[in-house]
Write an enzyme that holds these catalytic residues in place. Structure first.
Site, PDB file in Angstrom:
ATOM      1  N   ASP A  80      94.344  45.204  19.428  1.00  0.00           N
ATOM      2  CA  ASP A  80      94.357  44.301  18.256  1.00  0.00           C
ATOM      3  C   ASP A  80      93.621  44.928  17.075  1.00  0.00           C
ATOM      4  O   ASP A  80      94.139  44.982  15.968  1.00  0.00           O
ATOM      5  CB  ASP A  80      93.638  42.990  18.595  1.00  0.00           C
ATOM      6  CG  ASP A  80      94.595  41.921  19.097  1.00  0.00           C
ATOM      7  OD1 ASP A  80      95.804  42.204  19.188  1.00  0.00           O
ATOM      8  OD2 ASP A  80      94.126  40.810  19.402  1.00  0.00           O
ATOM      9  N   ASP A 135      89.507  41.618  20.299  1.00  0.00           N
ATOM     10  CA  ASP A 135      90.735  40.921  20.688  1.00  0.00           C
ATOM     11  C   ASP A 135      90.676  39.516  20.096  1.00  0.00           C
ATOM     12  O   ASP A 135      89.738  38.772  20.367  1.00  0.00           O
ATOM     13  CB  ASP A 135      90.823  40.863  22.215  1.00  0.00           C
ATOM     14  CG  ASP A 135      92.258  40.859  22.691  1.00  0.00           C
ATOM     15  OD1 ASP A 135      93.120  41.379  21.967  1.00  0.00           O
ATOM     16  OD2 ASP A 135      92.521  40.323  23.778  1.00  0.00           O
ATOM     17  N   LYS A 156      92.140  35.754  19.778  1.00  0.00           N
ATOM     18  CA  LYS A 156      92.932  34.830  20.592  1.00  0.00           C
ATOM     19  C   LYS A 156      93.007  33.468  19.914  1.00  0.00           C
ATOM     20  O   LYS A 156      92.064  33.064  19.215  1.00  0.00           O
ATOM     21  CB  LYS A 156      92.271  34.633  21.979  1.00  0.00           C
ATOM     22  CG  LYS A 156      92.141  35.897  22.793  1.00  0.00           C
ATOM     23  CD  LYS A 156      93.475  36.324  23.365  1.00  0.00           C
ATOM     24  CE  LYS A 156      93.361  37.603  24.171  1.00  0.00           C
ATOM     25  NZ  LYS A 156      94.666  38.194  24.453  1.00  0.00           N
TER      26      LYS A 156
END
Length: 347
Positions: free
Chosen positions: A241, A254, A256
């Site tokens: 990412d 990351d 989310k």
DNA sequence: GGATCCTTCTTCTTCTTC
């Protein structure tokens, strides 16, 4: 014991579940004791007022009229009769057969300054059989994970219907993708404050961006965005990412989205393993001239509640790297079993 | 042009008492 009887797993799994259940029970008792003694609970660290609307929206859709009997009937219908557990000695923690290094031996260098890189994944170079991080994690979910995921899916289908469920999951994916695109734009432009955005955003994405605004204030000098990584010897690949500095420390980040609050790292399931897998691949990938020892998982909420940011220091990353190596070994075992089964079939 | 790939998500007991 009731829980154990309900579980539709084979012997070894049931024993694992018993261990898990007793651990959880022990934890709950310990928390209760510590709460009654000192008035402190681990949940006190969650700002309940801040997350009230999120909690309400989750809880409001969970009116249950279940009884032990209805659950038993439901589970028997869904998973068949109970398989009685065999008595087994307590299983030891599994370790990877070969512990591959997480970092290169060479000296760690700071990444060069400049705009963040984006190495596009090119699968058409004759090595298309290399599995991805997502594929490996999906293929090696534990029996417990599969059980709870399947139960969740069946309940959702019962509530929304097949078509409704399809629409619901598509919408979840769509939101996640839109959020990633919006973030990519912010990080590529070098702007880390929401008010510096130029493109109009949907109300959902605006909520997620509001949720992570305070995290972005601590993110700087992005080095890579949506960039492919490939391990040079372990033969797996993925798309990271983001690589950026968080509070001055270089991290694999990351992002989310989640409907439920995830205040603890344990609420993020396999996400830490995913982050460790990406970091390990990046560290061995010659296209990147630096190494990353830390990780960060940021869970954003649609209603704009402050995101939860879970930091993974070097020690935690090594722990999850070990777990990743085990999953990788499991995947390879599956693959070779399938191949030998196919050979037997055709010979 | 169609097929495939990498992602995007989804899970953790439940009720009572204070």
């Amino acid at each position: 014991m009731f829980i154990l009887k309900r579980l539709p797993f084979t012997g070894s799994i049931s024993v694992r579940m018993l261990q898990y259940t007793s651990l959880t029970f022990g934890f709950v008792v310990a928390c209760h004791r510590s709460t009654s003694r000192r008035g402190a609970s681990p949940y006190n660290s969650v700002d309940s007022e801040r997350y009230s609307s999120l909690v309400k929206s989750v809880i409001s859709s969970r009116t249950s009229s279940q009884t032990p009997d209805t659950i038993h009937d439901e589970d028997e219908h869904m998973f068949g009769p109970v398989v009685k557990a065999h008595t087994q000695s307590r299983q030891q923690r599994r370790l990877p057969k070969v512990v591959h290094p997480f970092l290169r031996c060479e000296e760690t260098r700071e990444p060069e300054s400049g705009p963040p890189v984006r190495i596009v994944l090119n699968r058409d170079q004759g090595r298309s059989s290399i599995p991805s991080v997502t594929r490996i994690l999906q293929a090696t979910l534990s029996a417990e994970q599969l059980f709870y995921l399947e139960r969740w899916k069946r309940r959702m289908v019962a509530e929304l219907g097949e078509e409704g469920f399809k629409e619901y999951t598509q919408n979840l994916f769509r939101q996640g993708k839109l959020f990633h695109s919006a973030l990519e734009e912010v990080l590529m432009s070098g702007a880390t404050r929401q008010d510096e955005k130029h493109e109009p955003q949907s109300s959902d994405v605006m909520g997620y961006m509001k949720s992570i605004a305070y995290v972005l204030e601590d993110v700087s000098a992005a080095r890579a965005i949506e960039s492919s990584v490939q391990h040079d010897t372990l033969d797996y690949l993925g798309i990271v990412d983001c690589v950026a500095h968080y509070r001055g420390v270089l991290c694999v980040i990351d992002w989310k989205t989640s409907e439920k609050p995830k205040p603890f790292l344990s609420n993020t399931y396999d996400n830490p393993i995913q982050v460790a897998a990406y970091a390990g691949a990046l560290n061995s990938d010659a296209r990147y001239k630096y190494q990353v020892e830390n990780g960060l998982i940021v869970v954003a909420y649609k209603d704009g509640s402050p995101a939860h940011a879970h930091q993974l220091n070097h020690e935690l990353m090594l722990e999850y790297w070990e777990k990743w190596l085990i999953r990788l070994e499991e995947f390879r075992e599956q693959r070779s079993n399938k191949e030998s089964a196919q050979q037997t079939q055709y010979s």
